[in-house]
Design a protein around this motif. Structure first.
Motif, PDB file in Angstrom:
ATOM      1  N   GLY A 197       0.732  -1.311   0.038  1.00 21.78           N
ATOM      2  CA  GLY A 197      -0.049  -0.003   0.069  1.00 21.78           C
ATOM      3  C   GLY A 197       0.836   1.313  -0.101  1.00 21.78           C
ATOM      4  N   MET A 198       0.764   2.202  -1.061  1.00 21.31           N
ATOM      5  CA  MET A 198       1.387   3.159  -1.188  1.00 21.31           C
ATOM      6  C   MET A 198       0.721   4.229  -0.021  1.00 21.31           C
ATOM      7  N   ASP A 199      -0.401   4.158   0.319  1.00 21.07           N
ATOM      8  CA  ASP A 199      -0.728   4.946   1.380  1.00 21.07           C
ATOM      9  C   ASP A 199      -0.074   4.749   2.640  1.00 21.07           C
ATOM     10  N   VAL A 200       0.435   3.518   2.817  1.00 26.92           N
ATOM     11  CA  VAL A 200       1.220   3.344   4.292  1.00 26.92           C
ATOM     12  C   VAL A 200       2.475   4.020   4.045  1.00 26.92           C
ATOM     13  N   LEU A 201       3.153   3.979   2.862  1.00 31.46           N
ATOM     14  CA  LEU A 201       4.494   4.503   2.635  1.00 31.46           C
ATOM     15  C   LEU A 201       4.278   6.243   2.890  1.00 31.46           C
ATOM     16  N   LEU A 202       3.164   6.625   2.564  1.00 28.70           N
ATOM     17  CA  LEU A 202       2.768   8.062   2.880  1.00 28.70           C
ATOM     18  C   LEU A 202       2.489   8.279   4.235  1.00 28.70           C
ATOM     19  N   GLY A 203       2.256   7.308   5.197  1.00 28.91           N
ATOM     20  CA  GLY A 203       1.520   7.743   6.506  1.00 28.91           C
ATOM     21  C   GLY A 203       0.460   8.093   6.629  1.00 28.91           C
ATOM     22  N   GLY A 204      -0.460   7.516   5.404  1.00 28.91           N
ATOM     23  CA  GLY A 204      -1.973   7.749   5.328  1.00 28.91           C
ATOM     24  C   GLY A 204      -2.551   6.631   5.294  1.00 28.91           C
ATOM     25  N   GLU A 205      -2.246   5.495   5.910  1.00 28.88           N
ATOM     26  CA  GLU A 205      -3.049   4.258   5.758  1.00 28.88           C
ATOM     27  C   GLU A 205      -4.496   4.466   6.335  1.00 28.88           C
ATOM     28  N   GLY A 206      -4.744   5.342   7.318  1.00 26.77           N
ATOM     29  CA  GLY A 206      -5.919   5.671   7.812  1.00 26.77           C
ATOM     30  C   GLY A 206      -6.760   6.554   7.346  1.00 26.77           C
ATOM     31  N   ALA A 207      -6.117   7.239   6.108  1.00 27.45           N
ATOM     32  CA  ALA A 207      -7.009   8.449   5.472  1.00 27.45           C
ATOM     33  C   ALA A 207      -8.125   8.268   4.918  1.00 27.45           C
ATOM     34  N   GLU A 208      -9.176   8.849   4.926  1.00 27.04           N
ATOM     35  CA  GLU A 208     -10.533   8.454   4.303  1.00 27.04           C
ATOM     36  C   GLU A 208     -10.507   8.679   2.822  1.00 27.04           C
ATOM     37  N   GLY A 209     -11.175   7.849   2.070  1.00 26.06           N
ATOM     38  CA  GLY A 209     -11.181   7.914   0.689  1.00 26.06           C
ATOM     39  C   GLY A 209     -11.116   6.666   0.178  1.00 26.06           C
ATOM     40  N   LEU A 210     -11.282   6.345  -1.125  1.00 26.61           N
ATOM     41  CA  LEU A 210     -11.712   5.283  -1.703  1.00 26.61           C
ATOM     42  C   LEU A 210     -10.091   4.470  -2.204  1.00 26.61           C
ATOM     43  N   ARG A 211     -10.108   3.196  -2.205  1.00 30.08           N
ATOM     44  CA  ARG A 211      -9.128   2.166  -2.554  1.00 30.08           C
ATOM     45  C   ARG A 211      -9.334   1.429  -3.703  1.00 30.08           C
ATOM     46  N   TRP A 212      -8.284   0.701  -4.254  1.00 30.68           N
ATOM     47  CA  TRP A 212      -8.681   0.005  -5.437  1.00 30.68           C
ATOM     48  C   TRP A 212      -9.951  -0.888  -5.505  1.00 30.68           C
ATOM     49  N   PRO A 213     -10.065  -1.655  -4.500  1.00 29.02           N
ATOM     50  CA  PRO A 213     -11.475  -2.570  -4.252  1.00 29.02           C
ATOM     51  C   PRO A 213     -12.784  -1.780  -4.798  1.00 29.02           C
ATOM     52  N   ASP A 214     -12.732  -0.435  -4.567  1.00 30.17           N
ATOM     53  CA  ASP A 214     -13.906   0.154  -4.778  1.00 30.17           C
ATOM     54  C   ASP A 214     -14.069   0.620  -6.205  1.00 30.17           C
ATOM     55  N   PHE A 215     -13.041   0.440  -7.026  1.00 25.83           N
ATOM     56  CA  PHE A 215     -13.162   0.657  -8.263  1.00 25.83           C
ATOM     57  C   PHE A 215     -13.253  -0.659  -9.218  1.00 25.83           C
ATOM     58  N   ALA A 216     -13.199  -1.613  -8.594  1.00 25.60           N
ATOM     59  CA  ALA A 216     -13.174  -3.002  -9.163  1.00 25.60           C
ATOM     60  C   ALA A 216     -14.186  -3.426 -10.082  1.00 25.60           C
ATOM     61  N   GLY A 217     -15.215  -2.797  -9.752  1.00 24.91           N
ATOM     62  CA  GLY A 217     -16.452  -2.918 -10.873  1.00 24.91           C
ATOM     63  C   GLY A 217     -16.453  -1.963 -11.924  1.00 24.91           C
ATOM     64  N   SER A 218     -15.721  -1.069 -12.134  1.00 19.77           N
ATOM     65  CA  SER A 218     -15.798   0.106 -13.012  1.00 19.77           C
ATOM     66  C   SER A 218     -15.863  -0.272 -14.498  1.00 19.77           C
ATOM     67  N   ARG A 219     -16.847  -0.064 -15.068  1.00 18.51           N
ATOM     68  CA  ARG A 219     -16.816  -0.233 -16.726  1.00 18.51           C
ATOM     69  C   ARG A 219     -17.086   1.187 -17.244  1.00 18.51           C
ATOM     70  N   GLY A 220     -16.605   1.309 -18.415  1.00 19.87           N
ATOM     71  CA  GLY A 220     -16.769   2.265 -19.300  1.00 19.87           C
ATOM     72  C   GLY A 220     -15.784   3.662 -18.666  1.00 19.87           C
ATOM     73  N   ARG A 221     -16.537   4.883 -18.820  1.00 19.60           N
ATOM     74  CA  ARG A 221     -15.808   5.967 -18.560  1.00 19.60           C
ATOM     75  C   ARG A 221     -15.904   6.405 -16.895  1.00 19.60           C
ATOM     76  N   VAL A 222     -14.835   6.608 -16.203  1.00 21.76           N
ATOM     77  CA  VAL A 222     -14.715   7.139 -15.002  1.00 21.76           C
ATOM     78  C   VAL A 222     -14.643   8.604 -14.975  1.00 21.76           C
ATOM     79  N   GLY A 223     -15.424   9.334 -14.273  1.00 22.38           N
ATOM     80  CA  GLY A 223     -15.290  10.725 -13.955  1.00 22.38           C
ATOM     81  C   GLY A 223     -14.286  11.202 -13.685  1.00 22.38           C
ATOM     82  N   ALA A 224     -13.468  12.083 -14.388  1.00 25.51           N
ATOM     83  CA  ALA A 224     -12.194  12.533 -13.619  1.00 25.51           C
ATOM     84  C   ALA A 224     -12.182  13.099 -12.547  1.00 25.51           C
TER      85      ALA A 224
END
Length: 385
Positions: A190-217
């Motif tokens: 986890g790169m968030d661990v290397l940055l000291g932010g493993e507890g920071a709020e926000g989405l991680r890769w598993p939240d995007f696993a079902g993405s299809r088509g265009r993702v809003g930038a």
């Protein structure tokens, strides 16, 4: 089906005018329903002209003049002209971002109508729906110059690729670049661990696993944890270690549309998902310690990466006692040399205390990264001096 009218190349459509709202001109209710649906999918609220009067009421001016003066032909960032309305806008000023759209475009005269209104492309629905959604969404998001995308991969185990990727992102952000750091290695901790932010709020890769088509930038950027003035897409500590290639492709494309810099930490194994990432990168930096066994391992990694990536360069990490110099390493690998990163004393201890790599402005790692960005961002993408 997607073609350019009159052999003209498609051009990027700018945003900002008319509040980023496209203009639709058609009297066909079925086509209008389709276009409204596609605008909704792209997050756009269009201006709509349902019909074109024969006279504008200003002294005999025809329908094309009504388009010009009434609903912003010249100011709309994107104009979608139904095939049924092409003759009525003939004579309007030439501009970028005009598309002729229809549902039955087998009529050979459609090309003539497209040229007459200065259309960039002729789009047939439903075949071109995804393409049209992309163009509409570009208007909404204000898509401009894409981000410079740089991947970092270790030529051997423990080469320090994640450390360099993190430092590159930190230095880009501190230079004022919009920066997204993407963790492409599910087994890296986890790169968030290397940055000291493993507890920071926000989405991680598993939240995007079902993405299809265009993702809003914009939605992607806002959903990610913000650490040290950059956004980070990392892995969580769950059991999922696979993201489908389509999701990888969609997420990285969205990250690039925001402009600035995207840095991707890559695993050494090139599978289908990693190949999707490599295909979108402007440059891949392969980190190789200056010793023979690491160079031998890096040769196999380089062979796989170069099958997909457009530009691969080697970064030599320090020189081991009795080891190989940077030029020799690059020569043995047959890969251009991007530079040498000296060993930075005390770095592991500082990282363990929560200070991310590259944070010390005068450190060897920060100096390398600053020099790299000065060259890369001042040259054509993928061609740092």
């Amino acid at each position: 089906m997607l073609v350019s009218a009159g052999g003209r190349p498609a051009r990027a459509v700018g945003a900002g005018a008319a509040g980023g709202r496209p203009l639709i001109i058609t009297e066909d209710p079925l086509l209008l329903d389709d276009l409204l649906r596609l605008c909704a999918a792209a997050g756009a609220e269009p201006h709509v002209r349902h019909s074109m009067p024969e006279q504008s009421g200003t002294g005999g001016t025809g329908g094309a003049e009504e388009v010009r003066g009434g609903v912003g032909w010249e100011s709309a960032p994107l104009v979608l002209v139904g095939d049924d309305a092409a003759r009525r806008v003939r004579g309007a000023p030439r501009r970028d971002g005009v598309f002729l759209v229809g549902r039955e475009l087998d009529d050979p005269l459609v090309w003539q109508r497209a040229v007459e209104i200065g259309a960039e492309e002729v789009l047939r629905l439903p075949d071109a729906e995804s393409r049209l959604v992309d163009r509409i969404a570009d208007v909404v998001e204000g898509a401009g110059k894409p981000a410079l995308a740089v991947g970092v991969i270790g030529g051997s185990g423990g080469a320090g690729a994640s450390t360099l990727a993190c430092a590159l992102a930190i230095r880009a952000a501190r230079a004022g670049e919009r920066t997204i750091l993407i963790d492409g290695d599910p087994l890296g901790g986890g790169m968030d661990v290397l940055l000291g932010g493993e507890g920071a709020e926000g989405l991680r890769w598993p939240d995007f696993a079902g993405s299809r088509g265009r993702v809003g930038a914009g939605a992607l950027e806002e959903s990610l944890p913000e650490l040290h003035a950059l956004r980070v897409l990392s892995w969580d500590r769950g059991e999922r270690v696979v993201v489908p290639p389509a999701a990888m492709r969609s997420v990285l494309a969205a990250a690039r549309r925001r402009g600035g810099v995207v840095v991707v930490d890559l695993p050494r194994r090139v599978d289908e998902a990693v190949a999707e990432v490599l295909a979108q990168l402007d440059l891949v930096l392969m980190v190789v310690p200056g010793e023979l066994r690491s160079v031998a391992a890096a040769g196999r990694v380089a062979a796989g990466v170069r099958m997909v990536a457009r530009d691969v360069r080697v970064v030599v990490r320090g020189r081991c006692p009795g080891g190989l110099d940077a030029e020799t390493v690059a020569g043995l690998l047959g890969v251009p040399l991007a530079g040498e990163v000296p060993v930075e004393m005390g770095l592991p201890g500082r990282v363990a205390e929560g200070e991310p790599p590259g944070a010390q402005r005068r450190g060897a790692l920060a100096r390398f990264c600053d020099g790299f960005w000065q060259r890369a961002l001042g040259a054509a993408p993928g061609v740092p001096a």
